[in-house]
Design an enzyme around this catalytic site. Structure first.
Site, PDB file in Angstrom:
ATOM      1  N   ASP A  36      -0.393  -3.401   4.709  1.00  0.00           N
ATOM      2  CA  ASP A  36      -0.672  -1.980   5.055  1.00  0.00           C
ATOM      3  C   ASP A  36      -2.209  -1.476   4.588  1.00  0.00           C
ATOM      4  O   ASP A  36      -2.439  -0.861   3.765  1.00  0.00           O
ATOM      5  CB  ASP A  36       0.423  -1.264   3.922  1.00  0.00           C
ATOM      6  CG  ASP A  36       0.476   0.171   4.079  1.00  0.00           C
ATOM      7  OD1 ASP A  36       0.061   0.744   5.294  1.00  0.00           O
ATOM      8  OD2 ASP A  36       0.640   0.919   3.168  1.00  0.00           O
ATOM      9  N   TRP A  48       7.938  -3.071  -3.999  1.00  0.00           N
ATOM     10  CA  TRP A  48       7.410  -2.686  -2.808  1.00  0.00           C
ATOM     11  C   TRP A  48       6.710  -3.849  -2.056  1.00  0.00           C
ATOM     12  O   TRP A  48       6.078  -4.040  -0.788  1.00  0.00           O
ATOM     13  CB  TRP A  48       6.086  -1.900  -3.030  1.00  0.00           C
ATOM     14  CG  TRP A  48       6.415  -0.438  -3.550  1.00  0.00           C
ATOM     15  CD1 TRP A  48       6.396  -0.004  -4.450  1.00  0.00           C
ATOM     16  CD2 TRP A  48       6.775   0.669  -2.389  1.00  0.00           C
ATOM     17  NE1 TRP A  48       6.902   1.204  -4.639  1.00  0.00           N
ATOM     18  CE2 TRP A  48       6.991   1.674  -3.435  1.00  0.00           C
ATOM     19  CE3 TRP A  48       6.896   0.829  -1.000  1.00  0.00           C
ATOM     20  CZ2 TRP A  48       7.470   3.020  -2.842  1.00  0.00           C
ATOM     21  CZ3 TRP A  48       6.917   1.914  -0.616  1.00  0.00           C
ATOM     22  CH2 TRP A  48       7.570   3.148  -1.394  1.00  0.00           C
ATOM     23  N   GLU A  65      -7.270   5.503   3.193  1.00  0.00           N
ATOM     24  CA  GLU A  65      -6.188   5.528   2.088  1.00  0.00           C
ATOM     25  C   GLU A  65      -6.640   4.254   0.990  1.00  0.00           C
ATOM     26  O   GLU A  65      -6.709   4.717  -0.089  1.00  0.00           O
ATOM     27  CB  GLU A  65      -4.806   5.104   2.641  1.00  0.00           C
ATOM     28  CG  GLU A  65      -3.667   5.033   1.393  1.00  0.00           C
ATOM     29  CD  GLU A  65      -2.364   4.807   2.277  1.00  0.00           C
ATOM     30  OE1 GLU A  65      -2.190   4.834   3.278  1.00  0.00           O
ATOM     31  OE2 GLU A  65      -1.531   4.702   1.263  1.00  0.00           O
ATOM     32  N   GLU A 106     -14.966  -4.330  -0.383  1.00  0.00           N
ATOM     33  CA  GLU A 106     -14.151  -5.375  -0.548  1.00  0.00           C
ATOM     34  C   GLU A 106     -14.670  -6.160  -1.797  1.00  0.00           C
ATOM     35  O   GLU A 106     -13.650  -6.401  -2.535  1.00  0.00           O
ATOM     36  CB  GLU A 106     -14.202  -6.205   0.494  1.00  0.00           C
ATOM     37  CG  GLU A 106     -13.497  -7.725   0.624  1.00  0.00           C
ATOM     38  CD  GLU A 106     -13.626  -8.555   1.719  1.00  0.00           C
ATOM     39  OE1 GLU A 106     -14.899  -8.544   2.327  1.00  0.00           O
ATOM     40  OE2 GLU A 106     -12.970  -9.303   1.969  1.00  0.00           O
ATOM     41  N   GLU A 150      -0.658  14.064   4.882  1.00  0.00           N
ATOM     42  CA  GLU A 150      -0.307  12.739   3.908  1.00  0.00           C
ATOM     43  C   GLU A 150      -1.551  11.924   4.114  1.00  0.00           C
ATOM     44  O   GLU A 150      -2.083  11.450   5.131  1.00  0.00           O
ATOM     45  CB  GLU A 150       1.059  12.247   4.549  1.00  0.00           C
ATOM     46  CG  GLU A 150       1.511  10.874   3.657  1.00  0.00           C
ATOM     47  CD  GLU A 150       2.963  10.694   4.017  1.00  0.00           C
ATOM     48  OE1 GLU A 150       3.710  11.501   3.977  1.00  0.00           O
ATOM     49  OE2 GLU A 150       3.557   9.386   3.657  1.00  0.00           O
ATOM     50  N   ARG A 151      -1.810  11.053   2.784  1.00  0.00           N
ATOM     51  CA  ARG A 151      -2.976  10.291   2.881  1.00  0.00           C
ATOM     52  C   ARG A 151      -4.377  10.997   3.567  1.00  0.00           C
ATOM     53  O   ARG A 151      -5.003  10.228   4.167  1.00  0.00           O
ATOM     54  CB  ARG A 151      -2.595   8.836   3.537  1.00  0.00           C
ATOM     55  CG  ARG A 151      -1.328   8.292   3.143  1.00  0.00           C
ATOM     56  CD  ARG A 151      -1.408   8.241   1.522  1.00  0.00           C
ATOM     57  NE  ARG A 151      -0.304   7.245   1.118  1.00  0.00           N
ATOM     58  CZ  ARG A 151      -0.068   7.160   0.156  1.00  0.00           C
ATOM     59  NH1 ARG A 151      -0.772   7.639  -1.021  1.00  0.00           N
ATOM     60  NH2 ARG A 151       1.171   6.596  -0.304  1.00  0.00           N
ATOM     61  N   GLU A 169      10.599   2.906   5.043  1.00  0.00           N
ATOM     62  CA  GLU A 169      10.512   3.299   3.761  1.00  0.00           C
ATOM     63  C   GLU A 169      11.275   4.538   3.682  1.00  0.00           C
ATOM     64  O   GLU A 169      10.879   5.709   3.172  1.00  0.00           O
ATOM     65  CB  GLU A 169       8.981   3.934   3.624  1.00  0.00           C
ATOM     66  CG  GLU A 169       7.939   2.891   3.732  1.00  0.00           C
ATOM     67  CD  GLU A 169       6.635   3.264   3.648  1.00  0.00           C
ATOM     68  OE1 GLU A 169       6.369   4.375   4.031  1.00  0.00           O
ATOM     69  OE2 GLU A 169       5.702   2.337   3.015  1.00  0.00           O
ATOM     70  N   ARG A 195       7.165   2.732  15.690  1.00  0.00           N
ATOM     71  CA  ARG A 195       6.384   1.905  14.696  1.00  0.00           C
ATOM     72  C   ARG A 195       7.084   0.724  14.367  1.00  0.00           C
ATOM     73  O   ARG A 195       8.210   0.793  13.830  1.00  0.00           O
ATOM     74  CB  ARG A 195       5.784   2.934  13.542  1.00  0.00           C
ATOM     75  CG  ARG A 195       4.726   3.940  14.167  1.00  0.00           C
ATOM     76  CD  ARG A 195       4.532   4.980  12.867  1.00  0.00           C
ATOM     77  NE  ARG A 195       3.301   4.224  12.260  1.00  0.00           N
ATOM     78  CZ  ARG A 195       3.249   4.178  10.942  1.00  0.00           C
ATOM     79  NH1 ARG A 195       4.322   4.469   9.888  1.00  0.00           N
ATOM     80  NH2 ARG A 195       2.242   3.792  10.244  1.00  0.00           N
ATOM     81  N   GLU A 197      -2.612  -0.522  15.502  1.00  0.00           N
ATOM     82  CA  GLU A 197      -2.591   0.759  14.556  1.00  0.00           C
ATOM     83  C   GLU A 197      -3.860   0.443  13.449  1.00  0.00           C
ATOM     84  O   GLU A 197      -3.819  -0.460  12.711  1.00  0.00           O
ATOM     85  CB  GLU A 197      -1.440   1.186  13.983  1.00  0.00           C
ATOM     86  CG  GLU A 197      -1.556   2.576  13.088  1.00  0.00           C
ATOM     87  CD  GLU A 197      -0.245   3.081  12.762  1.00  0.00           C
ATOM     88  OE1 GLU A 197       0.770   3.005  13.581  1.00  0.00           O
ATOM     89  OE2 GLU A 197      -0.173   3.479  11.525  1.00  0.00           O
TER      90      GLU A 197
END
Lengths: 643, 643
Positions: free
Chosen positions: A342, A505, A370, A475, A138-139, A263, A296, A364
């Protein structure tokens, strides 16, 4: 199958060490690993490894018995021009010391070295099966899992060994093997597929890395119980029995990683229990075996109503968890993403991280790119992490973090990370987790020196030119001024300014014909700015004091608002987007000159990806500029082409 | 498994026929089918079926031998109060006549009936395998395929029989079984999996329906040749041999359907050949067996640069194909979507359809509701088709169409179409394809009368209230004034105003702070308006004469532009979106009153879906209104809530 790249541990990197006489004293698995590594190097470069004490003095003396204050992983380096002495209190210190010498080549820095935090962990979001939408990792942007293929263990233990060695060499000492989104198949790793985990743990153990597993909070239900209520006695017994079996199989098992009530994942909320109830159940069960829970904090309402500007995802983890400070067991690590949203290319530090003095907080990071170019764009992330750790625009996270965790960026790609230059992010995470004070450019030097031994100086100059500022370049051509989330929904690659604007979201920019940004002030917005300690609450609250980098994260500003830089918001958008795309083009030109200085396959892969980065950066530039020009009606002061 | 719904052929619908004495003369497969259907009905309701000539006169006399001018499917109905006589020149006419009597109940209209076009076809976008992203039925909203499951034929021939019967009853006489996007597995239906096709063809044949297959233009390459060049002699031989085998297995096989050089599909362009070259190759090969080629005209650049306003997808098919008018063989049907874009809720007619006098043109409609609510929204499409066929706002397509084709909306859902009321779209397509002059409300009467025999009057009133204007309701709460494509990219459900705005798909609205819409005029835009015949080129060219429904399709208009209705563009957007969402809420209320008038499962399914429609309509309303309010800054004249 292309040969697997050696990353930053090519045989030639061992030349300086491998040509010496080396004594290794002490015993145990990790000492054997050290001796084995050195013996291999010496076999290649003519040196010699001596085990045990006594005999002639050697060029390099490695032994246990150092000062206990060095701790389980520290080491001391002394010596003179002819002789180096490495001492450690524990074998793990010798392993780290050996890699220290490797990266220092023949000019070791003498002194005493200890990691900033006791655990430096990599989370793998690997699935056993290939998920129809998310793929296997995932990702993940580097192929399939290193651990599983087609639903079965790969059993390519040579590759896992090479991987463990890479991780150990940059200071990683813990891994979680599987995706935090634990699907049905993966839930069985904890039980009837535990043997697969044990096999991998055996490989990682040889490099001083403990193995953890992501578990579903609903695991008892998936295994036949009718509840996963953390206060239910049968649930506790299930976890006790299961965990005892895990430790009977893997005695140094690290613990559980849990994404709960997040989620759509199951969690204690289902049973009317708190996160402390949930985490502490697992903590109690693991404590008996010396394990920990990573819990988490990525808890927010992903069914938010975009119409309601009073709800703020950036507050969610803070609001959920701060009432529970002090309620978690000592062996619970609350694992908090570095920013409140995120993993955007620019966010302030998460206010939660500095608001939990009575809780072990793990910070984290996301090594996998991502939101930062998905390993198709060069984006060296160490400057971003360094700024967060040392507090450039907010509280210094290194001062409060109990440990550092990151989401891995690797896969079965021959270059490990898809983009060969993304290897530097993995290396840098390990190094900054060990010592958050390190200078990102110096870490890049280390990585480049190891990766390209005896390459010409101009390669290293080019790598610095391409990579040092690449995060800020990324950026510049993506979402401006900290506003974030202008990516395509779902896969998160490429621009879509309104992609998340009307979704549930919680990731908005609120752009209209007059201005853009999210009002997170206490005075008129969601109050998020007020969650920070002094002086940051005041700094963020004020549109005049807030760093430009975070201007639109904390404020809804008119397009004609003049930033601290002296430029208006709209002109800043235009300027940075033209600049960023131009810089990407410059990277490509610079790399083209490096033909012949690096292996052809690696050169070519980077060349191809830079072409995509240039294309993508232009697309970002033109979409963002067009979007804001169409909305604001303000022409570019420099008259450049906007569509 | 829930019992499969009888749709518009429940046993009770046969009461009036089944209580009569009926004579059926003639022989052959279709006459047997007719006799079998009638015998079943008489068995239930006390009537009697007599075969052959002679004997007492019957209530209903069905025989062959009618006037040859009735053609292969026509029929004549005569008789008086006590006796009905149905005559046809061919058995197929008896079949159609029987269903005519069924839907006319005991008040048959006397007269002579022939279909407007000889072929009325349904294309199934079914895959043999489940595609990881598109599911099994591409753009299907009613479950899996009726023909395949898990990569193998379903062999549920009872269900396929029921399906063939439904299609025949509304006048369909051809089907294509598989997706126009022919993937690797499906390419084998033409060759080693032909037996599966033959089995299905056998079922459809019993109801007068010929079976066609979608084929890949690259089929020769997929089967081992090194080219698919239409002028290559080995390629021709491959098609000849393959086609001969198909006809040896299925003697009445219909022909091939081809999507070539479209959205990445292979085609003659690969070999520097024209579409005429490609289509004629297959046409020649099929002509020997009486088959036809359906060659789709959905050819456009899906790698367009959104920055370039000179390129217009709405022109693409016209520009590609009009130079080839007259170059296609007689057994090529150029299959053209009804509008120049892609099945939006509102588009003008495709200018290509009326620009190919020397070509057989098939008009393609989309019964499956890809862009019209995906069978979660009630959207009765017959009024849209009727307007296009009869020329309400443009050229009348019925005047030039050689045949009608539609993309099916069915699947293995117990209600066939997901939304039970979406059955009406399938029925109505068949009926309008037979007779484009039919009134959509009258077709709804037929469908409702068959589907809900002997239901109370108030149900029929409610169905009209809910469905008659449902397409316009859907239009009101979605993209305004013909501008189209404000859906979420990929799956196409729900709003995303800018979702396609900066993509390569050619589907833009060009909204900025001053106005919205695509300038397709000759004077200042892409010239698309000028592709239409008189008077439409002039009508569309003028912002004052252009129908409001298409205002933003042809013009980029200021928000304050006053429409023909007397309302400004921006106020029209607000007004229609509030009205549309309110109407959806009204549908839900009206349906709630129908409890007890329809079977419970069907009632409940509609009830659940209407709740989703109301939610979705509000979401559309709020996103569209918010988007245009944020851009225009113009407040709603009526002061309603915009976010």
């Amino acid at each position: 199958m292309t040969e697997v790249d050696a990353a930053w541990l090519p045989p030639q990197a061992w030349r300086a060490i491998g040509s010496r006489r080396i004594r290794v004293t002490g015993s145990g698995l990790l000492v054997d690993t050290v001796a084995g590594e050195l013996r291999q190097a010496c076999g290649r470069f003519g040196g010699e490894v001596v085990r045990g004490t006594g005999g002639e003095p050697c060029d390099l003396e490695m032994s246990l018995g150092g000062d206990e204050s060095l701790g389980p992983e520290g080491y001391a380096l002394t010596g003179d021009d002819t002789r180096t002495v490495l001492r450690a209190a524990r074998p793990h210190g010798l392993l780290h010391g050996m890699f220290h010498l490797l990266r220092s080549d023949d000019a070791p820095v003498h002194g005493t070295f200890r990691p900033a935090v006791p655990r430096r962990m990599l989370d793998h979001w690997d699935n056993v099966d290939v998920h129809p939408v998310m793929g296997q990792v995932e990702r993940g942007y580097a192929g399939g899992s290193l651990f599983w293929r087609a639903g079965r263990p790969r059993r390519d233990l040579a590759r896992v060994t090479a991987y463990a060695r890479l991780l150990a060499s940059c200071g990683i000492n813990a891994v979680a093997l599987n995706n935090v989104n634990v699907h049905a198949t993966e839930a069985h790793l904890l039980t009837d597929r535990l043997g697969e985990v044990a096999e991998l743990a055996g490989v990682f153990r040889r490099y001083g890395i403990r193995t953890h597993l992501s578990v579903s909070f609903a695991a008892p239900v998936l295994h036949g119980l009718d509840t996963a209520d953390p206060l239910d006695v049968w649930v506790r017994r299930w976890w006790e029995k299961t965990t005892a079996q895990v430790y009977a199989t893997i005695p140094d098992f690290g613990g559980y990683l849990v994404k709960a009530d997040s989620e759509g994942r199951p969690g204690p909320f289902t049973y009317g229990r708190s996160h402390a109830d949930g985490a502490n159940l697992l903590a109690d069960v693991l404590a008996a075996h010396g394990g920990v829970v990573h819990w988490r904090a990525f808890v927010y309402n992903h069914r938010q109503d975009w119409r309601d500007r009073g709800v703020d995802r950036a507050r969610a983890a803070f609001d959920h968890f701060t009432p529970h400070d002090g309620a978690f067991r000592d062996n619970v690590v609350l694992q908090v993403k570095h920013g409140p949203m995120d993993f955007q290319a620019r966010e302030p530090a998460s206010p939660l991280i500095v608001a939990m003095p009575e809780t072990q907080v793990g910070v984290e990071f996301q090594v996998t790119q991502e939101y930062t170019g998905q390993q198709r764009h060069v984006c060296y992330l160490a400057p971003m992490w360094s700024a967060l750790l040392t507090g450039t625009h907010g509280p210094a996270l290194a001062e409060v973090a109990a440990e550092f965790v990151a989401v891995a960026n690797v896969g079965d790609d021959p270059f490990w990370t898809g983009h060969p230059l993304a290897q530097a992010n993995l290396y840098a995470f390990g190094r900054l987790a060990w010592d958050p004070e390190l200078d990102p450019a110096a870490v890049l030097d280390e990585w480049a020196g190891l990766t390209f031994p005896r390459a010409p100086r101009r390669l290293f100059d080019a790598l610095h030119a391409i990579m040092d500022d690449s995060w800020r370049t990324y950026e510049r051509y993506t979402a401006p001024l900290g506003v974030g989330f202008m990516v395509r929904p779902g896969h998160h690659y490429g621009p879509d300014v309104d992609g998340y604007e009307y979704t549930p979201w919680g990731t908005y920019h609120h752009a209209d014909r007059d201005g853009v940004g999210v009002d997170r002030t206490v005075a008129s917005g969601t109050g998020c700015a007020g969650l920070y300690p002094k002086p940051w609450a005041q700094v963020y609250e004020s549109p005049d004091e807030c760093p430009d980098e975070l201007a639109l994260f904390f404020h809804h500003l008119p397009y004609e608002h003049v930033l601290r830089s002296g430029v208006t918001v709209i002109q800043h958008i235009y300027d940075t987007h033209f600049a960023g795309a131009d810089e990407a083009a410059g990277m490509r030109e610079r790399w083209a000159e490096m033909a012949g200085t690096v292996p052809a396959a690696k050169f070519e892969r980077v060349r191809e990806l830079l072409a995509e980065q240039v294309r993508s950066a232009r697309e970002w530039r033109d979409q963002i500029n067009a979007y804001f020009f169409r909305k604001s009606g303000v022409p570019d002061a420099k008259g450049r082409q906007i569509y």
